[in-house]
Design a protein around this motif. Structure first.
Motif, PDB file in Angstrom:
ATOM      1  N   ARG A 265      63.217  67.547  87.136  1.00 19.20           N
ATOM      2  CA  ARG A 265      62.960  66.137  87.470  1.00 19.20           C
ATOM      3  C   ARG A 265      63.862  65.198  86.673  1.00 19.20           C
ATOM      4  O   ARG A 265      64.253  64.137  87.164  1.00 19.20           O
ATOM      5  N   ALA A 266      64.183  65.590  85.458  1.00 20.85           N
ATOM      6  CA  ALA A 266      64.963  64.714  84.585  1.00 20.85           C
ATOM      7  C   ALA A 266      66.436  64.649  84.976  1.00 20.85           C
ATOM      8  O   ALA A 266      67.141  63.729  84.558  1.00 20.85           O
ATOM      9  N   ILE A 267      66.904  65.611  85.787  1.00 25.76           N
ATOM     10  CA  ILE A 267      68.325  65.652  86.133  1.00 25.76           C
ATOM     11  C   ILE A 267      68.578  65.490  87.621  1.00 25.76           C
ATOM     12  O   ILE A 267      69.730  65.471  88.048  1.00 25.76           O
ATOM     13  N   ASP A 268      67.528  65.369  88.411  1.00 20.60           N
ATOM     14  CA  ASP A 268      67.686  65.305  89.866  1.00 20.60           C
ATOM     15  C   ASP A 268      66.930  64.091  90.400  1.00 20.60           C
ATOM     16  O   ASP A 268      65.702  64.064  90.388  1.00 20.60           O
ATOM     17  N   ALA A 269      67.674  63.113  90.898  1.00 20.46           N
ATOM     18  CA  ALA A 269      67.043  61.864  91.344  1.00 20.46           C
ATOM     19  C   ALA A 269      66.034  62.076  92.466  1.00 20.46           C
ATOM     20  O   ALA A 269      64.924  61.521  92.414  1.00 20.46           O
ATOM     21  N   PRO A 270      66.341  62.851  93.516  1.00 20.12           N
ATOM     22  CA  PRO A 270      65.341  63.036  94.572  1.00 20.12           C
ATOM     23  C   PRO A 270      64.047  63.679  94.091  1.00 20.12           C
ATOM     24  O   PRO A 270      62.982  63.453  94.666  1.00 20.12           O
ATOM     25  N   LEU A 271      64.136  64.529  93.033  1.00 25.04           N
ATOM     26  CA  LEU A 271      62.930  65.190  92.520  1.00 25.04           C
ATOM     27  C   LEU A 271      62.244  64.400  91.417  1.00 25.04           C
ATOM     28  O   LEU A 271      61.144  64.761  90.983  1.00 25.04           O
ATOM     29  N   ALA A 272      62.869  63.327  90.956  1.00 25.08           N
ATOM     30  CA  ALA A 272      62.306  62.560  89.847  1.00 25.08           C
ATOM     31  C   ALA A 272      60.944  61.974  90.185  1.00 25.08           C
ATOM     32  O   ALA A 272      60.100  61.784  89.308  1.00 25.08           O
ATOM     33  N   ALA A 273      60.734  61.677  91.476  1.00 24.37           N
ATOM     34  CA  ALA A 273      59.460  61.082  91.893  1.00 24.37           C
ATOM     35  C   ALA A 273      58.368  62.124  92.126  1.00 24.37           C
ATOM     36  O   ALA A 273      57.243  61.769  92.501  1.00 24.37           O
ATOM     37  N   ASP A 275      55.283  64.300  91.905  1.00 27.81           N
ATOM     38  CA  ASP A 275      54.016  64.217  91.182  1.00 27.81           C
ATOM     39  C   ASP A 275      53.724  65.609  90.630  1.00 27.81           C
ATOM     40  O   ASP A 275      53.183  66.473  91.318  1.00 27.81           O
ATOM     41  N   LEU A 276      54.109  65.838  89.375  1.00 26.39           N
ATOM     42  CA  LEU A 276      54.032  67.177  88.806  1.00 26.39           C
ATOM     43  C   LEU A 276      52.604  67.703  88.773  1.00 26.39           C
ATOM     44  O   LEU A 276      52.364  68.894  89.022  1.00 26.39           O
ATOM     45  N   GLN A 277      51.645  66.833  88.489  1.00 20.53           N
ATOM     46  CA  GLN A 277      50.238  67.245  88.484  1.00 20.53           C
ATOM     47  C   GLN A 277      49.819  67.766  89.852  1.00 20.53           C
ATOM     48  O   GLN A 277      49.215  68.836  89.984  1.00 20.53           O
ATOM     49  N   ALA A 278      50.176  67.036  90.902  1.00 18.61           N
ATOM     50  CA  ALA A 278      49.751  67.401  92.250  1.00 18.61           C
ATOM     51  C   ALA A 278      50.438  68.671  92.727  1.00 18.61           C
ATOM     52  O   ALA A 278      49.784  69.585  93.243  1.00 18.61           O
ATOM     53  N   VAL A 279      51.768  68.749  92.572  1.00 16.11           N
ATOM     54  CA  VAL A 279      52.477  69.907  93.113  1.00 16.11           C
ATOM     55  C   VAL A 279      52.154  71.164  92.325  1.00 16.11           C
ATOM     56  O   VAL A 279      52.066  72.264  92.896  1.00 16.11           O
ATOM     57  N   ALA A 280      51.949  71.026  91.015  1.00 18.98           N
ATOM     58  CA  ALA A 280      51.575  72.194  90.220  1.00 18.98           C
ATOM     59  C   ALA A 280      50.199  72.700  90.631  1.00 18.98           C
ATOM     60  O   ALA A 280      49.975  73.913  90.762  1.00 18.98           O
TER      61      ALA A 280
END
Length: 425
Positions: A265-273, A275-280
């Protein structure tokens, strides 16, 4: 002449008599002749002694939950070669694999490739044609000289380091760790998934200049009633459901997968948004991979697992320790390059009766049952066992001996798991 997929696979086994030939020059040269296209916008490479397949499955499920188009390359397969290449949640069909093998054959000229290298190039070729957001690549053997390493990963994961494939990788954890560190790249995240990694791994990652994130130091796991907590030093804390994949070790695999997504997420703009809680949370519930403490039901229940080295056997032992009472009947088969005695000692008295299965008819590397019996007598002199000519006979005997409330645990080589799954369809 057009070959079927089975004919292509047989050809690949004949064209290079070496099943393993470490080194990147040959496979990289062929890939360059094919144009060396990027397999995806982002690449995660997963190496380690154990836990790779489970970690790949979790990454696939989590990234899919985030709406990403994902390709996964794993090996070996259990039931069919198609399992090795997955695109957007589906195994690659025969026609796609055949077309890719034809392109590889046209490009390689007089360069020799192993069976595994053909498969790796096919996966990269198909991924490059599939317009993927993320490719997740499982390392086959070691790391530094494995064919997968012709691709520069955006994030590397090293799940665990233990003694396996020592003829190829070295005699101790430090040496093996150096080989596995080779999948990392300077300035890019490298996730270390075990709490006590060998110094050789940590030092090698430092020499490479990778941005290391270590379990227990940079991110942590806390078990809770009805779930668990993942925390990263730079701030994120997630309260998560238990993984659908069984075994206590899956928390470590899940934690490493989440750490990789956090780094991505920190290096990829499309993935920066994302929701780590939800997808995990979704990914943990959805991730599935065959023959990782897979329950096939029944009473006595039948469990199948591909644990084939001492570290995997220790994980099996930890899982058995969490289970309610009842005798355990093991169906076990192994290959000649495995530490059979180490596996047996790791399980010890948790196995009440061993049904030893010969694998010499399945593969030239397969051990006969009498050799397994000799190893068992040395490792566990008090163990009860019967020897059988193949997995089918061992499974039938274990099922006949087991009573209601007991369990049959079929484990060891992928050949054992494949045979058990085939009979249980």
């Amino acid at each position: 002449m057009t070959r079927t997929l089975d004919e292509w696979l047989a050809y690949q086994e004949r064209v290079n008599v070496r099943s393993i030939e470490l080194g990147l020059d040959r496979v990289r040269a062929v890939w360059q002749r094919m144009g060396a296209p990027a397999p995806a916008r982002r690449v995660i490479t997963v190496g380690g002694t154990n836990g790779k397949g489970s970690t790949v499955a979790m990454l696939e499920a989590m990234l899919s939950a985030a709406g990403s188009r994902v390709g996964c390359y794993t090996s070996p397969h259990l039931m069919h070669y198609r399992e090795r290449v997955r695109i957007d949640g589906a195994d690659a069909d025969d026609s796609l694999l055949i077309a890719s093998f034809e392109r590889i054959e046209a490009a390689r000229g007089d360069i020799s490739l192993t069976y595994f290298e053909f498969g790796t190039l096919a996966a990269l070729d198909l991924f490059a044609r599939a317009d993927l957001d993320v490719a997740v690549l499982e390392v086959g053997l070691g790391g530094r000289l494995d064919a997968v390493n012709i691709v520069d990963a955006d994030v590397a994961i090293i799940t665990t380091v233990d003694l396996d494939h020592m003829d190829w990788l070295g005699p101790d954890r430090d040496t093996i760790g150096v080989e596995k560190a080779g999948i990392a790249r300077a300035g890019r995240p490298a996730i270390v998934g075990e709490l006590d990694p060998p110094a050789g791994l940590v030092e090698a990652l430092g020499r490479i200049g990778a941005r290391m994130a270590r379990a227990g130091a940079d991110f942590s796991v806390e078990r809770l009633a009805g779930g668990w907590r993942w925390h990263h030093l730079d701030g994120p804390t997630l309260d998560l459901p238990d993984p659908a994949l069984a075994a206590p070790v899956q928390y470590a695999n899940a934690a490493a997968a989440i750490a990789a997504l956090h780094a991505l997420r920190a290096i990829d703009a499309p993935l920066a948004a994302m929701d780590l809680q939800a997808v995990a949370s979704i990914g943990l519930r959805m991730a599935k991979v065959a023959a990782r403490l897979q329950s096939l039901g029944g009473d006595p229940v039948l469990i199948v697992d591909v644990g084939h080295n001492p570290q995997a056997a220790r994980a099996l032992a930890d899982w058995l320790d969490t289970q309610p009472g009842g005798r355990v009947h093991a169906v076990y088969g192994a290959l000649s390059d495995k530490d059979v005695a180490g596996v047996m000692r790791a399980l010890g008295s948790r196995i009440d009766h061993w049904h030893l299965a010969g694998l010499e008819r399945d593969t030239p590397r397969g051990l006969p049952a009498n050799v397994l019996a000799e190893q068992l007598a040395l490792a566990l002199p008090q163990a009860h066992f019967d020897a059988h000519e193949n997995v089918s006979a061992a499974l039938a005997a274990a099922r006949a001996a087991a009573k209601q409330g007991e369990r049959v645990l079929a484990f060891g080589s992928f050949f054992v798991a494949a045979a058990v799954l085939a009979e249980s369809r």
